[in-house]
Design a protein around this motif. Structure first.
Motif, PDB file in Angstrom:
ATOM      1  N   ALA A   1       0.819  -1.208   0.000  1.00 41.85           N
ATOM      2  CA  ALA A   1       0.000   0.000   0.000  1.00 41.85           C
ATOM      3  C   ALA A   1       0.856   1.262   0.000  1.00 41.85           C
ATOM      4  N   LYS A   2       1.866   1.288   0.863  1.00 39.86           N
ATOM      5  CA  LYS A   2       2.734   2.454   0.966  1.00 39.86           C
ATOM      6  C   LYS A   2       3.923   2.114   1.849  1.00 39.86           C
ATOM      7  N   ASP A   3       4.881   3.003   1.904  1.00 37.97           N
ATOM      8  CA  ASP A   3       6.036   2.826   2.781  1.00 37.97           C
ATOM      9  C   ASP A   3       5.666   3.279   4.191  1.00 37.97           C
ATOM     10  N   VAL A   4       5.994   2.452   5.178  1.00 39.69           N
ATOM     11  CA  VAL A   4       5.667   2.764   6.575  1.00 39.69           C
ATOM     12  C   VAL A   4       6.950   2.787   7.392  1.00 39.69           C
ATOM     13  N   ASN A   5       7.101   3.844   8.188  1.00 37.55           N
ATOM     14  CA  ASN A   5       8.268   3.991   9.054  1.00 37.55           C
ATOM     15  C   ASN A   5       7.918   3.491  10.456  1.00 37.55           C
ATOM     16  N   TYR A   6       8.624   2.476  10.942  1.00 30.52           N
ATOM     17  CA  TYR A   6       8.358   1.879  12.254  1.00 30.52           C
ATOM     18  C   TYR A   6       9.416   2.337  13.262  1.00 30.52           C
ATOM     19  N   THR A   7       8.959   2.863  14.401  1.00 27.23           N
ATOM     20  CA  THR A   7       9.841   3.268  15.494  1.00 27.23           C
ATOM     21  C   THR A   7      10.010   2.088  16.444  1.00 27.23           C
ATOM     22  N   VAL A   8      11.248   1.704  16.725  1.00 27.58           N
ATOM     23  CA  VAL A   8      11.507   0.453  17.439  1.00 27.58           C
ATOM     24  C   VAL A   8      11.352   0.567  18.952  1.00 27.58           C
ATOM     25  N   ALA A   9      11.190   1.762  19.475  1.00 25.67           N
ATOM     26  CA  ALA A   9      11.064   1.920  20.926  1.00 25.67           C
ATOM     27  C   ALA A   9       9.875   1.120  21.441  1.00 25.67           C
ATOM     28  N   GLY A  10      10.128   0.214  22.405  1.00 23.57           N
ATOM     29  CA  GLY A  10       9.072  -0.596  22.997  1.00 23.57           C
ATOM     30  C   GLY A  10       8.788  -1.884  22.264  1.00 23.57           C
ATOM     31  N   PHE A  11       9.454  -2.145  21.154  1.00 21.42           N
ATOM     32  CA  PHE A  11       9.206  -3.371  20.395  1.00 21.42           C
ATOM     33  C   PHE A  11       9.454  -4.615  21.256  1.00 21.42           C
ATOM     34  N   LEU A  12      10.557  -4.649  21.950  1.00 23.41           N
ATOM     35  CA  LEU A  12      10.904  -5.860  22.710  1.00 23.41           C
ATOM     36  C   LEU A  12       9.921  -6.108  23.835  1.00 23.41           C
ATOM     37  N   ASP A  13       9.583  -5.076  24.590  1.00 22.24           N
ATOM     38  CA  ASP A  13       8.658  -5.251  25.714  1.00 22.24           C
ATOM     39  C   ASP A  13       7.279  -5.695  25.220  1.00 22.24           C
ATOM     40  N   LYS A  14       6.824  -5.115  24.127  1.00 20.70           N
ATOM     41  CA  LYS A  14       5.509  -5.481  23.591  1.00 20.70           C
ATOM     42  C   LYS A  14       5.526  -6.892  23.031  1.00 20.70           C
ATOM     43  N   ASN A  15       6.655  -7.302  22.488  1.00 25.04           N
ATOM     44  CA  ASN A  15       6.748  -8.640  21.920  1.00 25.04           C
ATOM     45  C   ASN A  15       6.865  -9.695  23.016  1.00 25.04           C
ATOM     46  N   ARG A  16       7.622  -9.374  24.058  1.00 23.64           N
ATOM     47  CA  ARG A  16       7.734 -10.343  25.162  1.00 23.64           C
ATOM     48  C   ARG A  16       6.384 -10.477  25.858  1.00 23.64           C
ATOM     49  N   ASP A  17       5.858  -9.307  26.269  1.00 20.08           N
ATOM     50  CA  ASP A  17       4.557  -9.276  26.960  1.00 20.08           C
ATOM     51  C   ASP A  17       4.493 -10.358  28.029  1.00 20.08           C
ATOM     52  N   THR A  18       5.572 -10.527  28.759  1.00 18.40           N
ATOM     53  CA  THR A  18       5.628 -11.589  29.754  1.00 18.40           C
ATOM     54  C   THR A  18       5.031 -11.123  31.071  1.00 18.40           C
ATOM     55  N   LEU A  19       4.472 -12.053  31.769  1.00 22.63           N
ATOM     56  CA  LEU A  19       3.902 -11.772  33.080  1.00 22.63           C
ATOM     57  C   LEU A  19       4.584 -12.680  34.103  1.00 22.63           C
ATOM     58  N   LYS A  20       5.050 -12.079  35.172  1.00 17.89           N
ATOM     59  CA  LYS A  20       5.758 -12.853  36.189  1.00 17.89           C
ATOM     60  C   LYS A  20       4.861 -13.932  36.781  1.00 17.89           C
TER      61      LYS A  20
END
Length: 887
Positions: free
Chosen positions: A508-527
């Motif tokens: 559709a178009k070029d999208v610019n992704y900001t990586v801040a928070g990528f790891l935390d959102k991907n882990r989404d782990t709960l103790k």
């Protein structure tokens, strides 16, 4: 415009610019501009549905009272056969055709509904569901009809709870679905509606704890604050809570009042939710509001709960029933197992806030999952027939800041576009082959490389999982790996001045992704400690929301991205096993008002929804397709009378010098590449110019001839006017001479008549005198006196007659002169006829006068005879008397 490519431009033509078709693939010129123009023309006439090949484009009208789309029109569609052919395009038509294909082919079907927030996806899904319920029971028994209607009612009953927990206000839509939904609509072997089963995809978890400017968190939080039970959940005003005020927008047109809170509670009860469970569901929501108010201060290497947040901790504990000490400890400290030993690590304020948000997100997401399961208990009835899948999924997204959620959403859209491209390209090539067109040189516009770069082994998502598996992994480390592996990929780019983002060149178009928070959102782990804490609360519903820790689990935990990729794979496998249909919802204007159309935003949505992908696929083959007859009449100027009918099509292509790679003759149509069509148009214009020059030469000759004729006429006009004046004068003199001559003739006739009358009168008088002289003097004198009187009367009558005749002649001459002076040369003959008629009238008058005279003479003669007889009788009597006296 100087930077525009030939691909982006098209020639505006009078015969194509205002074309309107129910299927835009039938447009003579298939281009982004002609598609957009046709959609606008139809939309401004309140025609909101249009086919583009197998896609139905639905432009949100923001008006539910358009006459031809109201529910009373459903019977017209139900009355159609296996396919809707006699009615306008509609979501009803998609549902109708899909259902009959399922029945006829005994094959599962799916309808893919997509579009950006506010485009009308949820409404389109409801329309399809309502029509399927009506269609499936059209020919059934009364019991089957009631059963189908009951399923429809149950599905409608599930909408308020699902929208409360899964929808939110965005800048584009007041009631935007923030999750993907695939609903299997099930039928029995006779085609009767049985039930449905719902699968959810990727709830937007960030909206549980915060919202962007001008937006809100999920509706449930605002209803909890405004509902009648707010005080029992220890809730105050909405302004007291950090999460729901983060977007600085707390009010909304929908899901905003205490009455709506009651409606949602009633709907939950109707779908089979226990009263205590309903209360517990609201407790979870209220507890999250209190938890998100908890803030942290730095405390050495770690952190501590801010003093003013102590009350919020107490409210969380009171509402959920969890242990306060455990909650406070686990928010600030995490325990890690290293070489079999438990090691505690203090969390800084930022990490502590992440742990807090993680607990809130897991509780809310699992609650929403359990709500879906409750709906499925109500709706799912099994069955031995086929099903129709209804996919209501978020559209392609590109915001100012794009994060992990956007790359997941766009990966889904990229996968769906790949499926669509493959399906449509296959169909398009099948049509070409059916027409006898050679398509061996046609190249498929494939987005597989982009998909592989994101989701395949070694792709962006795999590198993210790899970085998450490292204890020391960071967002910057992830970005570095992505750049290292994909910098040479044509679908990848990086801004030169950016240090925290990368670009993916989507379909559709070029999208610019900001990586801040990528790891935390991907882990989404709960103790595990939080799981244990929540599973120990006394409330049976809250206790069961989080799964128990698995001490035997080995290896890396599945990430959000990994789970989503597996879900997406399962979804695509499911879709690929069906016969697909598409509804693309478009919001025609950001103002969300009827009959407002913004071309830029509409074109962007057409691109992001894959509609323009259809054009790209068609352009990869032969986008311009014209039936033989139209083609011949359009371009017969190239061959003149050399050929006739469809046989001329090949001669036209030969005349234009177009090889089969650029244009071919099919069985019913001429297939051309875009550049071939433009060349043909140019050649046609050149031939038309040649003919135009010939026509212009003839026209110039005619104009020159007309000018010469005008010059000659202007030169002769004065002479002709002078000649006409001379003719008029001669005619006038002739009329005057004729009038004088006529007057003279009339006078002469009058004199002759008078002379005759006098002569006749004299003759009669002489005879009378001669007769009377024979009588005595007395009788003679009496007779003479009477005759004198009679003569005087007769003379008076004659004089009066002459005077009247003279006056009539004078009036006639005067009138004749005036009339003849006004008349033109052309009426001369008519004047002559009038003259003769007038003379005849005069003669008639003279004859009448003559008759009068004869009558007068007859009267006089009779009078004389009477007097003479009387005189004779008198004299006889006198003689008789004298004789008697003498005797």
């Amino acid at each position: 415009m100087s930077g525009a490519t030939e691909e982006q431009l098209t020639i505006a033509r009078e015969d194509t610019i205002d074309e309107e078709k129910n299927d835009l693939m039938d447009l003579t010129l298939l281009h982004d501009a002609t598609i957009l123009r046709s959609l606008k023309l139809r939309y401004m006439k309140d025609i909101i549905y249009t086919n583009i090949g197998p896609i139905v484009v639905a432009l949100n009208p923001f008006n539910f009272k358009i006459p031809w789309y109201t529910d009373d029109n459903i019977p017209k569609y139900l009355a159609e056969g296996d396919r809707v052919e006699n009615n306008l395009p509609h979501s009803w038509a998609v549902a109708h055709n899909t259902y009959h294909e399922m029945i006829n082919d005994c094959q599962d079907q799916c309808i893919l509904v997509s579009g950006e927030s506010g485009a009308g996806k949820t409404e389109a899904s409801k329309i399809v569901m309502k029509y399927l319920a009506a269609l499936s029971t059209k020919a059934g028994t009364q019991e089957q009809k009631e059963a189908g209607s009951n399923v429809g009612r149950k599905i409608n009953m599930t909408s308020p709870p699902l929208e409360t927990w899964g929808n939110a206000k965005t800048v584009r839509n007041d009631n935007s679905s923030r999750f993907g939904k695939f609903m299997k609509v099930k039928f029995d072997h006779e085609g009767n509606l049985l039930g449905a089963f719902v699968i959810k995809y990727l709830l937007e978890k960030s909206r549980i704890v915060t919202a962007g400017p001008g937006e809100r968190c999920y509706h449930s939080f605002y209803l909890a604050v405004r509902g009648k039970d707010a005080s029992s959940f220890l809730l105050g005003k909405d302004s007291e809570y950090t999460s729901i005020t983060s977007g600085k927008c707390v009010s909304n047109k929908e899901f905003d009042t205490a009455e709506e809170y009651e409606e949602v509670c009633t709907a939950l009860a109707e779908i089979g939710t226990e009263k205590d469970t309903i209360t517990s569901m609201w407790k979870v929501v209220a507890g999250i509001l209190h938890l998100e108010n908890v803030e942290f201060d730095a405390d050495g290497e770690g952190s501590k709960i801010r003093d003013k947040s102590g009350g919020d901790i107490d409210k969380v504990v009171s509402v959920w029933g969890c242990e306060k000490a455990v909650l406070c400890k686990e928010l600030c400290i995490t325990t890690m197992t290293i070489q079999g030993s438990a090691v505690e690590r203090y969390l800084n304020p930022v990490k502590a806030a992440d742990i807090r948000d993680s607990l809130a997100k897991h509780l809310y997401d699992n609650e929403f999952t359990q709500l879906i399961e409750q709906c499925n208990k109500l709706l799912d009835k099994g069955g031995d027939g086929n099903w129709i899948g209804l996919l209501d999924i978020f559209g392609f997204e590109d915001f100012e800041v794009n994060s992990f959620e956007q790359i997941c959403i766009n990966l889904a859209n990229e996968s769906l576009q790949h499926h669509y491209n493959t399906y449509i390209f296959t169909r398009d090539m099948d049509e070409c082959r059916a027409e006898g067109i050679d398509v061996t040189s046609v190249v498929f516009p494939d987005n597989t490389p982009c998909l592989n770069m994101v989701a395949a082994k070694g792709g962006v998502m795999a590198l993210l999982d790899e970085e998450c598996s490292l204890g020391s992994g960071t967002d910057d480390g992830f970005l570095a790996k992505v750049i290292e592996h994909h910098s040479a990929n044509e679908f990848f780019a990086v801004k030169k001045l950016s240090k925290d983002s990368f670009i993916i060149k989507h379909y559709a178009k070029d999208v610019n992704y900001t990586v801040a928070g990528f790891l935390d959102k991907n882990r989404d782990t709960l103790k595990d400690a939080f799981k244990d804490m929540m599973r120990s609360v006394p409330d049976p519903y809250i206790c069961g929301l989080l799964p128990a820790p698995d001490p035997d689990a080995k290896g890396p935990k599945i990430t959000v991205g990994g789970f989503y990729k597996q879900q997406l794979k399962d979804l695509m496998d499911l879709i690929n096993s069906t016969n697909p249909h598409w509804i693309r919802c478009i919001k025609p204007h950001p103002a969300k008002k009827p009959l407002h159309f913004d071309g830029v935003s509409t074109l962007a949505q057409l691109s992001s929804s894959g509609v323009l992908g259809t054009v790209k696929i068609r352009k990869a083959g032969f986008p311009v397709r014209i039936i033989h007859e139209e083609f011949y009449y359009k371009y017969k100027v190239l061959v003149g009378s050399e050929a006739l009918g469809s046989a001329a099509c090949q001669k036209i292509l030969e005349k234009a010098g177009l090889p089969k790679e650029r244009a071919q003759i099919g069985k019913t149509k001429v297939f051309m590449k875009q550049d071939a069509f433009l060349d043909l148009e140019k050649l046609k214009k050149e031939h038309l110019m040649q003919y135009a020059r010939v026509v212009q030469a003839w026209m110039r000759g005619l104009v020159a001839l007309s000018a010469v004729r005008k010059t000659i006429l202007d030169a002769n006009r004065e002479q002709m006017e002078a000649l006409r004046g001379e003719v008029r004068r001669e005619l006038e003199e002739k009329r005057k001479l004729d009038a004088a001559k006529a007057a003279e003739e009339a006078a002469k006739l009058a004199a002759e008549a008078k002379a005759r009358e006098e002569a006749e009168l004299a003759e009669r008088m002489a005879k009378a005198s001669e007769y009377l002289l024979k009588d005595e003097e007395e009788g003679r004198k009496a007779i003479e006196d009477e005759e004198a009187a009679s003569m005087a009367a007769m003379m008076a009558l004659a004089d009066a007659a002459r005077q009247e005749l003279q006056a009539s002649a004078e009036r006639w001459l005067l009138e004749r002169e005036e009339t003849e002076a006004r008349q033109v040369v052309e009426r001369e003959e008519e004047e002559d006829r009038f003259e003769f008629a007038s003379i005849g009238s005069e003669l008639q008058q003279r004859m009448q006068l003559e008759v009068m005279k004869h009558e007068a003479e007859a009267v006089l003669a009779k009078n004389r005879e009477d007097r003479a007889t009387k005189e004779v009788e008198r004299r006889q009597r006198n003689r008789d008397k004298d004789r008697s006296l003498a005797e």
